[in-house]
Structures are given as C-alpha cells and as structure tokens.
Design an enzyme around this catalytic site. Structure first.
Site, mmCIF file in Angstrom:
data_model
loop_
_atom_site.group_PDB
_atom_site.id
_atom_site.type_symbol
_atom_site.label_atom_id
_atom_site.label_comp_id
_atom_site.label_asym_id
_atom_site.label_seq_id
_atom_site.Cartn_x
_atom_site.Cartn_y
_atom_site.Cartn_z
ATOM 1 N N CYS A 218 -9.268 14.915 11.126
ATOM 2 C CA CYS A 218 -9.063 13.690 11.908
ATOM 3 C C CYS A 218 -8.021 12.802 11.252
ATOM 4 C CB CYS A 218 -10.384 12.931 12.064
ATOM 5 S SG CYS A 218 -10.232 11.414 13.049
ATOM 6 N N CYS B 37 -8.791 9.097 11.513
ATOM 7 C CA CYS B 37 -9.822 8.647 10.566
ATOM 8 C C CYS B 37 -9.274 8.501 9.156
ATOM 9 C CB CYS B 37 -10.984 9.636 10.542
ATOM 10 S SG CYS B 37 -11.680 10.057 12.148
ATOM 11 N N ASP B 38 -8.497 9.493 8.720
ATOM 12 C CA ASP B 38 -8.164 9.603 7.304
ATOM 13 C C ASP B 38 -6.687 9.439 6.964
ATOM 14 O OD1 ASP B 38 -10.872 10.154 6.805
ATOM 15 O OD2 ASP B 38 -10.581 12.284 7.206
#
Length: 313
Positions: free
Chosen positions: A134, A137-138
């Site tokens: 992701c 997300c990261d």
C-alpha cells in the site's frame, strides 16, 4: 439455541467498528475474528493517516484500540473461524470451526481482502521493514529515497506516480515488454523523469541486513540475452492486486468479476436481505482503514434499520 440479532464475520477496522455501533444499538453482536484478527493493518508498522492519531500509531495498536472499544460496549468477540454459512434459511446459520452453529437475524461480512504477493520468502522477511502492498499507507516513509513498484496495470502506475511525488527514484518492475495500463496512465508514467520502467523483468529476491536495501532482478528470463542485476532500493511495493476473502460466500451472494461482494446502491446491503458487507471485501477501489471503518459503521446502521423494519428488535 439462542438467535443473535447480529453476527459479524471478520475482525479488522470494518468488523470492529461495526461491533462498536451494533453494541451501542443494543444488538448484542457476536464477532468472529477469523484467521487474522485485526486484518491487513496488523502487517503495517506505522499508520499516520487514520484520524485521531496526530502522532501516528502502529497497525496492531490501532486495531487493538478498535477492539478494546468494541469490548467496552460489551461486544461478544470470539476468536473462531467461520467455516460455513447458510443464508437460504431464516434466521441465518453460521458454522464456526467446522462444528459450532450459530443463528442470527442479520449478518455483517467484514472478511477483508488479501494483497497478492510474488511468493518470495524475502517478502515476509522484510514485511514492514521495506516491503508493503500500500503506497498510500506507507509511501510517506520513503521521502527522498529509492523505491520499486511491481506491476504493469493501472494500479501499479498509480502507485508509481504517487510515489514519484515523494521518493527520489521509482523503479516500475514490469514482467512483460509493455504496460497493460490505460494509455493515459502509460503516458504519465513514461513522462515522469524520476520513474524508470524495467520491462521484461522479474524479481528474484530482496536483500539487506536488518531492513531492505535492494532487489535482485532478472531481465529477459530464459532468453539468450538474459541478465541478472541489482537495484538499490529502500522500499518494495506490490501492486499486483488484491484478492477479496469471499470464497465462503461465492454460492450465497452476488460477487463482481473480481470476487468482491456487490452492495446495493449507497448502502451496505447485499442481494440477500439481512446480510450486509463492509470494508475491503466490498471495496475494490479505496481499500483504506478509515474507509473500511466508515463502511463498518454504515453496515451496523443498515442492520439496525433492517431489524427495526422487521420488528426483530
């Protein structure tokens, strides 16, 4: 056998949030956490985009907070694995661990989706230490660093473009001689100066002492001009799709061509009245913890409204 007002299948942001709302509505929900309590968030080291945590929080800690909040309102959370469902009879029947049968007037499915991986042993070794599925997300953690994205479709191109605004260098590893993404996405990727597309390439492995430091790549595998080389990267992002965890429901519910549960309009209702779906299992597009939690809220409200309408409260 006592019939529950609501059974929730799956323990992640969607399932736990559904349990919070269902408990506060006096539905006395039973939640079965399944194989991976907490869902995909348990593989994420740091979450900085979930509202209410300005200093960030680890994925496991966030899911634990959600779980504890559900327990605070007396949700009945169990570690069992749902192995069969029967939505053809009312109340619905849910079989847990292959032996125990529960019945419920409503069911909320929050079994999530699983990111597809290449199957390399190194992927698990560096999970949360450089390997991610992701970018949204990261990606933030790789500012001014070098990363690689695996995949050749629209999702992979979107991830690469997103990361190109954060990272210093982005490699897009494509196993075929061309991208299969839409033309506009191809053009955007190929025009981006800090994205290098590695066509006809596969990943042989990852390496690094304690965290990810690079990847070993093979180009033109099996051909006369085959060559192996290494790229120095800090992050390795998989963008080869997700698989919704819907095998249990394929004979009961309407699924789309990719296996995601189809919901009705702006609701979380499935094609079976009284059965609702929330989170990544019914969301092939956003797949974020906050949208999963929001959908869990909606599913609980939809279940409550259904029970009121049918005088089962």
């Amino acid at each position: 056998m006592e019939t529950s007002k609501c059974i929730i299948i799956g323990g992640g942001p969607a399932g736990y949030t559904a349990a919070i709302y269902a408990s506060r509505a006096n539905l006395s929900p039973i939640l079965f956490e399944g194989l991976q309590p907490g869902g995909q968030l348990t593989t994420t080291t740091e979450v900085e985009n979930f509202p209410g945590y300005p200093d960030g929080i680890t994925g496991p800690a966030l899911t634990d907070d959600l779980r504890r909040q559900a327990l605070k309102f007396d949700a009945n959370i169990q570690s069992g694995i749902v192995t069969a469902v029967d939505f053809s009879k009312r109340p619905f029947e849910v079989t847990v661990n292959g032996t125990d049968t529960y019945t419920a007037h409503t069911v909320i499915i929050a079994t999530g989706a699983s990111a597809r991986y290449l199957g390399l042993p190194d992927e698990q070794k560096y999970m949360g230490m450089g390997v991610s599925a992701c970018a949204t997300c990261d990606g933030f953690f790789y500012r001014d660093r070098s990363v690689a994205v695996v995949g050749g479709g629209d999702s992979a191109c979107e991830e690469a473009l997103y990361l190109s605004t954060i990272a210093k260098k982005v490699y897009l590893i494509v196993r075929k001689p061309q991208l299969r993404a839409s033309k506009i996405m191809q053009q955007r990727v190929l025009k981006k100066e800090n994205i290098t597309v590695l066509f006809n390439c596969n990943t042989l492995g990852l390496f690094g002492d304690e965290v990810l430091e690079g990847a070993k790549i093979i180009e033109n595998q099996g051909k006369e001009n085959e060559q192996v080389f290494e790229i120095a990267i800090d992050g390795f992002f998989l963008a080869i799709g997700h698989s919704p965890n819907t095998d249990l429901f394929k004979d009961s519910l309407t699924l789309d061509k990719d296996g995601y549960i189809v919901v009705q309009g702006h609701t979380t209702a499935t094609n079976v009245e009284g059965v609702f779906a929330a989170g990544d299992v019914a969301d092939p597009h956003y797949q974020q913890a906050v949208t999963a939690a929001a959908m869990g809220c909606r599913a609980a409200l939809d279940a409550e409204a259904y029970l009121i309408e049918h005088d089962d409260l």
